[in-house]
Scaffold this active site. Structure first.
Site, PDB file in Angstrom:
ATOM      1  N   GLU A 147      -0.110  -0.636   5.724  1.00  0.00           N
ATOM      2  CA  GLU A 147       0.888  -0.061   6.633  1.00  0.00           C
ATOM      3  C   GLU A 147       0.751   1.453   6.735  1.00  0.00           C
ATOM      4  O   GLU A 147       0.845   2.028   7.822  1.00  0.00           O
ATOM      5  CB  GLU A 147       2.299  -0.431   6.165  1.00  0.00           C
ATOM      6  CG  GLU A 147       3.403  -0.100   7.167  1.00  0.00           C
ATOM      7  CD  GLU A 147       3.918   1.326   7.064  1.00  0.00           C
ATOM      8  OE1 GLU A 147       4.524   1.796   8.046  1.00  0.00           O
ATOM      9  OE2 GLU A 147       3.693   1.976   6.021  1.00  0.00           O
ATOM     10  N   ASP A 169       0.854  -1.185   0.000  1.00  0.00           N
ATOM     11  CA  ASP A 169       0.000   0.000   0.000  1.00  0.00           C
ATOM     12  C   ASP A 169       0.890   1.234   0.000  1.00  0.00           C
ATOM     13  O   ASP A 169       2.049   1.189   0.418  1.00  0.00           O
ATOM     14  CB  ASP A 169      -0.943   0.000   1.197  1.00  0.00           C
ATOM     15  CG  ASP A 169      -0.227   0.236   2.518  1.00  0.00           C
ATOM     16  OD1 ASP A 169       0.710  -0.532   2.797  1.00  0.00           O
ATOM     17  OD2 ASP A 169      -0.598   1.171   3.254  1.00  0.00           O
TER      18      ASP A 169
END
Length: 451
Positions: free
Chosen positions: A156, A92
């Protein structure tokens, strides 16, 4: 780089690495599904799962984590009785911010001036490619000498803790003798660095209310309490005159005793405008690695364009506090909330809400894994000695893994050196750093197996 089979193999794989990073960067995998399509993150996860299967990984799975995102897991068996190493990265990414400000499109990997530009190129899709390169180099030069687990996280950057909670619920899944977190970076390009500390982080939303509704500033201004003015005074109370963070009850004089960060180099890396002073006191390393740091991330208030002559009834801000090792994030959160409430003027109504939190981290640098990495870095970076540095950011998973596997040796390396400008416009990765760190990781795995 001195000639050896691993280095030669990685060098030959770099065109493929660029093509793969191009494909991975193209996914707009921001784990904010109110703003970005979930399908983009799912596409990136599928891509990584396919890459792991192609390298012979077993038990490849898309793990549905409690925060509604997916992490990718795979296991590559090594020789019987070998140690197990977990390799971590996340796929991500941060939002691109102002897309028009990018020199090239944020989700199209673009080569320019010897670097590859694109959102996630360094943080941390490049880390995924680094792990793949290391595995491929080992397979091509005698085989993989350890059991390898790979975990690629899907949220994250959001700090929502999905993978941490999943790991706690499945404690055997990520167990390992050593853990390589591929989400840090060298102190500067070409200087091999292992990050040994991470600041934790807490985010608090503060809302101030003073009126039932906005009022005409000509009719009521001067006596009616302005919520935006109150908020500005509260936020100003979070810093001393020199800009040091000042949260009531939170210590802010810790000294960093590792490698130092030259002030002029920091000014250049941070792109500080001429004549503008740095904030805080102590060395740069003290300020960014060993001490708390407050940042106002955003304010809800009327924009200048279209603003009316009104006394504001309500104002909100999102405040981030970076927390150094030795301070509990939960305690820092309480202190920050208490400070915001105590410094709200005029009897205004104030409400604070914790939005996210991550603990600080400190590694044991005396472990055999650090010796194995130092030897590997010496080959990947000839003439350079591995250095220890801190990192101002946080990786909440580190503390979860340290708690779950207290005997595991944890190392943090990665591609996010200062020139990468992660989280900013025109993020980029140095292909030379990608190549050298992939060599270092492969050699580390070989060294660690023999240690």
């Amino acid at each position: 780089m001195s000639s050896n089979p691993v280095a030669e193999t990685v060098a030959s794989l770099m065109p493929r690495a660029k093509a793969e990073l191009t494909e991975l960067v193209a996914f707009e995998s921001v784990a904010d599904f109110g703003q970005f399509p979930r399908s983009e993150s799912e596409g990136a996860a599928d891509w990584i799962a396919g890459a792991l299967r192609a390298e012979g990984f077993q038990d490849v799975a898309l793990l549905d984590t409690p925060d509604g995102t997916q992490s990718v897991y795979g296991f590559l068996p090594g020789p019987e009785g070998a140690r197990t190493v977990l390799l971590y990265a996340h796929y991500d990414v941060q939002p691109p911010l102002d897309e028009a400000a990018w020199t090239s499109p944020p989700f199209a990997l673009t080569e320019r001036d010897g670097r590859w530009y694109g959102r996630g190129s360094a943080d941390c899709k490049g880390g995924v490619i680094m792990h793949l390169l290391a595995v491929r180099a080992l397979k091509a030069t005698g085989g993989v000498p350890v059991h390898i687990k790979v975990i690629a996280e899907g949220s994250e950057e959001q700090g929502t803790g999905g993978l941490e909670r999943y790991a706690e619920e499945h404690p055997e899944l990520l167990s390992a003798d050593a853990i390589v977190i591929g989400d840090a970076g060298n102190l500067r390009t070409g200087l091999p660095t292992v990050t040994t500390t991470l600041r934790g982080m807490t985010m608090v939303r503060v809302q101030i209310d003073t009126l039932e509704g906005n009022l005409h500033s000509g009719q009521f201004g001067g006596a009616a309490p302005d919520a935006l003015g109150a908020l500005i005074r509260v936020l100003d109370s979070l810093r001393t005159e020199d800009g040091s963070t000042a949260v009531d009850g939170l210590a802010s004089e810790t000294v960093w005793d590792g490698v130092q960060y030259d002030e002029e180099q920091f000014r250049a890396d941070a792109r500080v405008l001429d004549g503008v002073e740095l904030i805080g006191s102590g060395s740069v390393a003290d300020r960014i690695w060993a001490r708390p740091a407050v940042t106002v991330l955003g304010i809800d208030c009327p924009p200048v364009v279209g603003a009316t002559p009104s006394v504001q009834a309500r104002a909100r801000a999102l405040v981030s506090l970076r927390v150094p090792p030795g301070v509990e994030a939960a305690e820092a959160t309480k202190l920050l909330q208490a400070h915001l409430e105590a410094h709200t003027p005029w009897g205004a109504r104030v409400r604070t809400e914790q939005i996210g939190q991550g603990q600080p981290f400190s590694a044991d640098t005396t472990s055999p894994a650090y010796a194995a990495m130092a030897d590997a870095m010496a080959v990947a970076y000839p003439g350079r000695q591995m250095r220890y540095a801190g990192q101002g950011g946080s990786i909440p998973l580190c503390n979860t893994l340290a708690d779950l596997y207290p005997r595991a040796e944890i190392l943090l390396i990665g591609l996010s050196e200062p020139a990468a400008r992660i989280h900013a416009v025109d993020e980029s990765v140095s292909p030379e750093e990608l190549e050298r760190l992939s060599v270092a990781e492969a050699l580390f795995l070989r060294n660690y197996a023999a240690s």
